[in-house]
Design an enzyme around this catalytic site. Structure first.
Site, PDB file in Angstrom:
ATOM      1  N   GLU A 157       0.840  -1.212   0.000  1.00 64.85           N
ATOM      2  CA  GLU A 157       0.000   0.000   0.000  1.00 64.85           C
ATOM      3  C   GLU A 157       0.865   1.248   0.000  1.00 64.85           C
ATOM      4  OE1 GLU A 157      -2.856  -0.143   3.231  1.00 64.85           O
ATOM      5  OE2 GLU A 157      -4.296  -1.126   1.940  1.00 64.85           O
ATOM      6  N   GLU A 233      -6.728  -7.472  -0.433  1.00 65.56           N
ATOM      7  CA  GLU A 233      -7.119  -7.550   0.980  1.00 65.56           C
ATOM      8  C   GLU A 233      -8.612  -7.282   1.074  1.00 65.56           C
ATOM      9  OE1 GLU A 233      -4.814  -5.151   3.724  1.00 65.56           O
ATOM     10  OE2 GLU A 233      -2.984  -5.546   2.581  1.00 65.56           O
TER      11      GLU A 233
HETATM   12  C1  GLA Z   1      -4.011  -2.369   5.155  1.00 61.69           C
HETATM   13  C2  GLA Z   1      -2.646  -3.034   5.214  1.00 61.69           C
HETATM   14  C3  GLA Z   1      -2.675  -4.328   5.991  1.00 61.69           C
HETATM   15  C4  GLA Z   1      -3.448  -4.161   7.276  1.00 61.69           C
HETATM   16  C5  GLA Z   1      -4.850  -3.700   6.946  1.00 61.69           C
HETATM   17  C6  GLA Z   1      -5.732  -3.509   8.155  1.00 61.69           C
HETATM   18  O1  GLA Z   1      -4.743  -2.823   4.151  1.00 61.69           O
HETATM   19  O2  GLA Z   1      -2.147  -3.277   3.923  1.00 61.69           O
HETATM   20  O3  GLA Z   1      -1.348  -4.697   6.262  1.00 61.69           O
HETATM   21  O4  GLA Z   1      -2.809  -3.221   8.076  1.00 61.69           O
HETATM   22  O5  GLA Z   1      -4.796  -2.461   6.320  1.00 61.69           O
HETATM   23  O6  GLA Z   1      -5.822  -4.656   8.901  1.00 61.69           O
END
Ligand code: GLA
Length: 587
Positions: A157, A233
């Site tokens: 991210e 995700e």
């Molecule tokens: C983001 C991050 C993950 C995690 C989620 C929340 O998407 O990429 O590593 O921190 O948020 O659980």
């Protein structure tokens, strides 16, 4: 072999829909990996995804650990044996509610490192030597070499953080140079700024979200028309902070969101399929304002995540709801879920041996270091734990307020050996009415670190205390002694019965077990601290604040016969008794 094209994912020339679930090997004991992986398959998944936390594997510069919970190679073998494909999201940065987002604390001690997660030369040099060690392990498991790793993430991210595309290109080239020949990818939020800041030209992008799949994929398609739709995700639950409400998501609502992703023809990675536990001091923290890095909120020990496979590996309503959805997309019959390990009988354990931390400094603390200003944890060479800072306030004077600027994260204050208050980052940072009657008063601050921020501008969270002021005047001349907390800390103690006195107390007692089985430890009447079982640090508890009120005790930590339970209670307890329960209380 494995290919990503605008039309989707292909393995050996045949279309493959990735039905993946996140399971972090470092949050589950190795003996339990096969059970948990089988549960993923029983839910209807064909792939497992894991991060790699750099800070777990390289605790000190050039010192590597790939054993036990950190045995990535063994984990990847287990995923293949379980009949799953694998997606690896290696470091440098992973977020993941993990201390410092996976970046080693010692990067913050290196004065040459001016900035993280960009083309800072000193930062990149550390990343490169870490990659020299890590990437060959991942490379041997690639599908191109007979393994099951299909794809590898470049950074995590990155669009939530910065715009240094050439940093991402450096990482991508570093993966290729060290033997990664399967497709690379990035993952980001489904918004224009995330996707234009976090992606790499020529490398597929995926998106992360918890609902509104159609909208997210439209955005992805608009900005990245050549990339197939994948939610890297799918947030089917969430994590908790100390002092906040326990997060839950309705199983049916989550199942509908999953169905929406799959009905759009997309691939998915369920985050988390099985969350596990933030053992020891590995839980990270957030800030309520990620853009400024202000208002610190530490993450709890459990990473149950309200995931479909619960912290103990059990079936939940969400598991059944997801299985019903995934069944419709599976091309093989789903195996049955396996029952979790048996539970220990409910009981109470009296911890009747004890020793005061301040009386045991020679056993558990490092040598005293002198400095004009309080040195940070990083300067003292300590990753996690407590530091005792000692100085003097000249007198006679006062009363005036005593203020701790830049406290990270919590401090017990003692004046001439007597407790004078507990201060907390972003909350109470001053003790009022501190007077000195004689020629001076001895001031001691016992500072606890609660996990480094893992997301946003608070990343690179140094621990300790900045300036200490009495009224407007800075106090100079400090000695500091560091107590590293982690696996094995209590092994160095000599036990007896702690008499009256200030400060934290270690308590020890014994649990007799006929056969190792799972349990939940509860600490009613205790306040805040750390728990060890047979030397393994289960993590933090904060009974007084919640929401988590039991710690999961996995069976592989126990042995037949006598087992040793140690609690470090920071604030004081009514009665040193811990309970063994048969169900969790996460709030
Ligand atoms: C983001 C991050 C993950 C995690 C989620 C929340 O998407 O990429 O590593 O921190 O948020 O659980």
């Amino acid at each position: 072999m494995f290919q990503i094209s605008p039309g989707g994912f292909f393995l050996g020339g045949r279309p493959l829909r990735l039905l993946s679930g996140a399971l972090h090997y470092f949050r589950v004991l190795p003996e339990q990996w096969p059970h948990r992986l089988r549960m993923l398959r029983a839910m209807g998944l064909n792939t497992v995804e894991t991060y790699v936390p750099w800070n777990l594997h390289e605790p000190r510069p050039g010192e590597y650990d790939f054993t036990g919970l950190a045995d990535l190679d063994r984990f990847l073998h287990a995923t293949r044996k379980a009949g799953l494909h694998a997606i690896v999201r290696p470091s440098p940065y992973i977020c993941a509610e993990w201390e410092n987002g996976g970046l080693p604390w010692w990067l913050l001690a290196d004065r040459e490192v001016r900035a993280l997660r960009c083309r800072d030369p000193a930062y990149l040099a550390h990343v490169d030597s870490w990659f020299d060690r890590l990437i060959p392990i991942v490379a041997t498991h690639q599908v191109t070499r007979g393994g099951n790793v299909l794809m590898v993430q470049i950074e995590n991210e990155y669009g939530s953080f910065g715009t240094d595309t050439r940093y991402l290109e450096h990482l991508a080239a570093g993966l290729r140079a060290r033997g990664i020949d399967v497709p690379l990818f990035t993952s980001d939020g489904p918004d224009d700024f995330f996707l234009t800041g976090g992606t790499v030209p020529g490398q597929p992008a995926t998106v992360n979200f918890g609902s509104r799949a159609a909208e997210a994929f439209r955005t992805l398609h608009r900005l990245r028309p050549d990339d197939p739709a994948m939610c890297m995700e799918f947030w089917c639950g969430w994590f908790d902070h100390w002092g906040a409400e326990h997060a839950v998501r309705d199983p049916e609502d989550a199942a509908r969101a999953l169905e929406e992703i799959l009905a759009a023809g997309a691939s998915v990675n369920v985050y988390m399929a099985h969350g596990g536990t933030n053992f020891s001091t590995w839980a990270g923290a957030n800030t309520e304002d990620p853009a400024t890095g202000q208002r610190y909120v530490p993450t709890v020990t459990s990473y149950d995540y309200d995931a479909p496979i619960d912290e103990r590996g059990g079936v939940t309503d969400k598991f059944l709801a997801f299985r019903a959805v995934l069944k419709g997309y599976a091309d093989v019959p789903l195996p049955d879920p396996l029952p979790p390990a048996p539970l220990l009988p409910v009981s109470s354990v009296e911890l009747n041996q004890s020793v005061r931390l301040l009386d045991a400094l020679d056993e558990v603390a490092g040598a005293a270091v002198w400095a004009p200003q309080p040195p940070s944890f990083e300067e003292l060479g300590i990753g996690h734990g407590l530091v005792l800072y000692t100085s003097r306030i000249p007198g006679p004077r006062g009363p005036y307020p005593l203020t701790l600027q830049g406290l990270a994260d919590r401090a017990h204050v003692f004046l001439d050996g007597r407790p004078a208050g507990v201060l907390e980052r972003d909350a109470t940072e001053a003790v009022d009415g501190v007077a000195v009657v004689g020629a001076h008063a001895r001031l001691e601050l016992l500072v606890e670190s609660m996990g480094r921020v893992n997301y946003g501008m608070g990343l690179g969270d140094r621990k300790g205390v900045g300036k200490v002021l009495h009224t407007q005047q800075m106090l100079h001349g400090w000695t500091a002694r560091a107590v590293e907390l982690g696996h094995g800390t209590p092994d160095r103690l000599t036990w007896g019965t702690a008499g009256e006195g200030p400060g934290p107390v270690f308590h020890r007692g014994f649990l007799d077990v006929e056969e190792p089985a799972d349990g939940y430890l509860a600490l009613p009447g205790w306040s805040k601290g750390y728990v060890w079982v047979n030397g393994f640090c289960l993590g933090r508890y904060w009974e007084e604040r919640g929401p988590q009120r039991t710690l999961y005790l996995p069976w592989p930590l126990l042995r037949e016969g006598r087992n040793d339970i140690v609690v470090l209670e920071l604030d004081g307890c009514a009665r040193p008794v811990v309970q063994l329960r048969d169900s969790p209380d996460l709030g």
